[in-house]
Write an enzyme that holds these catalytic residues in place. Structure first.
Site, PDB file in Angstrom:
ATOM      1  N   ASP A 226      31.067 -37.178 -57.560  1.00 52.52           N
ATOM      2  CA  ASP A 226      32.111 -37.672 -58.349  1.00 52.52           C
ATOM      3  C   ASP A 226      33.148 -38.765 -57.268  1.00 52.52           C
ATOM      4  O   ASP A 226      33.315 -37.542 -56.352  1.00 52.52           O
ATOM      5  CB  ASP A 226      32.752 -36.068 -58.384  1.00 52.52           C
ATOM      6  CG  ASP A 226      34.234 -35.984 -59.200  1.00 52.52           C
ATOM      7  OD1 ASP A 226      33.702 -36.562 -60.308  1.00 52.52           O
ATOM      8  OD2 ASP A 226      34.833 -35.784 -58.536  1.00 52.52           O
TER       9      ASP A 226
ATOM     10  N   TYR B 221      41.586 -42.393 -55.913  1.00 53.61           N
ATOM     11  CA  TYR B 221      41.313 -41.995 -54.492  1.00 53.61           C
ATOM     12  C   TYR B 221      41.745 -42.050 -53.629  1.00 53.61           C
ATOM     13  O   TYR B 221      41.751 -41.652 -52.237  1.00 53.61           O
ATOM     14  CB  TYR B 221      39.971 -41.271 -54.563  1.00 53.61           C
ATOM     15  CG  TYR B 221      39.498 -39.896 -55.511  1.00 53.61           C
ATOM     16  CD1 TYR B 221      40.529 -39.432 -56.610  1.00 53.61           C
ATOM     17  CD2 TYR B 221      38.275 -39.402 -55.429  1.00 53.61           C
ATOM     18  CE1 TYR B 221      40.709 -38.440 -57.073  1.00 53.61           C
ATOM     19  CE2 TYR B 221      37.958 -37.832 -56.633  1.00 53.61           C
ATOM     20  CZ  TYR B 221      38.791 -37.763 -57.683  1.00 53.61           C
ATOM     21  OH  TYR B 221      38.285 -36.956 -58.754  1.00 53.61           O
TER      22      TYR B 221
ATOM     23  N   LYS C 270      35.311 -42.794 -62.038  1.00 57.89           N
ATOM     24  CA  LYS C 270      36.160 -42.299 -63.008  1.00 57.89           C
ATOM     25  C   LYS C 270      37.479 -43.646 -63.577  1.00 57.89           C
ATOM     26  O   LYS C 270      37.620 -44.443 -62.351  1.00 57.89           O
ATOM     27  CB  LYS C 270      37.326 -41.429 -63.044  1.00 57.89           C
ATOM     28  CG  LYS C 270      36.157 -40.441 -62.850  1.00 57.89           C
ATOM     29  CD  LYS C 270      36.911 -38.996 -62.643  1.00 57.89           C
ATOM     30  CE  LYS C 270      36.177 -38.211 -61.509  1.00 57.89           C
ATOM     31  NZ  LYS C 270      36.001 -37.606 -60.494  1.00 57.89           N
TER      32      LYS C 270
ATOM     33  N   HIS D  43      40.012 -40.771 -66.861  1.00 55.34           N
ATOM     34  CA  HIS D  43      40.333 -40.322 -65.667  1.00 55.34           C
ATOM     35  C   HIS D  43      40.661 -38.797 -66.017  1.00 55.34           C
ATOM     36  O   HIS D  43      40.458 -37.086 -66.123  1.00 55.34           O
ATOM     37  CB  HIS D  43      40.705 -40.453 -64.194  1.00 55.34           C
ATOM     38  CG  HIS D  43      40.512 -39.567 -63.121  1.00 55.34           C
ATOM     39  ND1 HIS D  43      40.365 -39.949 -62.187  1.00 55.34           N
ATOM     40  CD2 HIS D  43      41.003 -38.363 -62.861  1.00 55.34           C
ATOM     41  CE1 HIS D  43      40.089 -39.420 -60.779  1.00 55.34           C
ATOM     42  NE2 HIS D  43      40.559 -38.299 -61.284  1.00 55.34           N
TER      43      HIS D  43
END
Length: 181
Positions: free
Chosen positions: A77, A82, A111, A144
């Protein structure tokens, strides 16, 4: 009384005959079983346990991904916001080059971030993430969060004091559907 039972049975049969994918119970699976998967509407299998990379420290996430592959994780994932896609991509390359796993054996979820919802940005954002990761495709690419923010650049996804965008979610969704082969 048997007549009422029969009526109930017939009624239940009619209900089951008209159930949709929204009302059909999910298939039973054992999450602890090796290789436990959930079959998606597309027919593809998605491993039900994934290794998440949110809040992973730089210079540590790559090694953690390698160890997760060695431990048997098949689903990863990820998300551009990030900030660790390049390091994860290097770890995937190492795993592929060393024969730990083949790309086809992994299920990789990416995402689309909130500031990338504009219709013309959606394919660029997907390509940006794939390039960072050194991959040719995602197995699953999600929105997301269902909130559009103003685009701030692919290298600078907005966070914190973001301004709401004006792209309707359905337009973002349609742009994402165009990404599917």
């Amino acid at each position: 009384i048997p007549h009422k039972a029969q009526a109930t049975t017939n009624h239940q049969s009619n209900i089951h005959a008209t159930m949709t994918s929204y009302t059909t119970p999910a298939p039973k699976f054992d999450p602890s079983a090796s290789g436990a998967v959930y079959k998606l509407a597309s027919g593809h299998d998605m491993p039900i346990v994934a290794y998440g990379t949110f809040r992973s420290d730089n210079n540590e996430v790559g090694g953690a991904v390698i160890e997760a592959i060695k431990a048997g994780y098949k689903h990863f994932d990820l998300a551009h916001v990030y900030g660790n896609e390049k390091e994860i991509g290097a770890a995937f390359k190492k795993a592929f080059d060393e024969g730990l796993v083949k790309r086809s054996e992994l299920f990789i979820t990416g995402k689309l971030w909130n500031s990338d919802h504009d219709v013309d940005i959606v394919p660029k954002a997907c390509d940006h993430s794939l390039n960072n990761l050194g991959l040719e495709y995602f197995d699953l690419y999600l929105i997301h969060f269902p909130v559009a923010w103003k685009h701030t650049g692919l290298d600078t996804p907005s966070w914190g004091k973001s301004e709401l965008g004006d792209t309707p979610l359905i337009d973002t969704w349609r742009a994402m559907e165009k990404l599917v082969d």
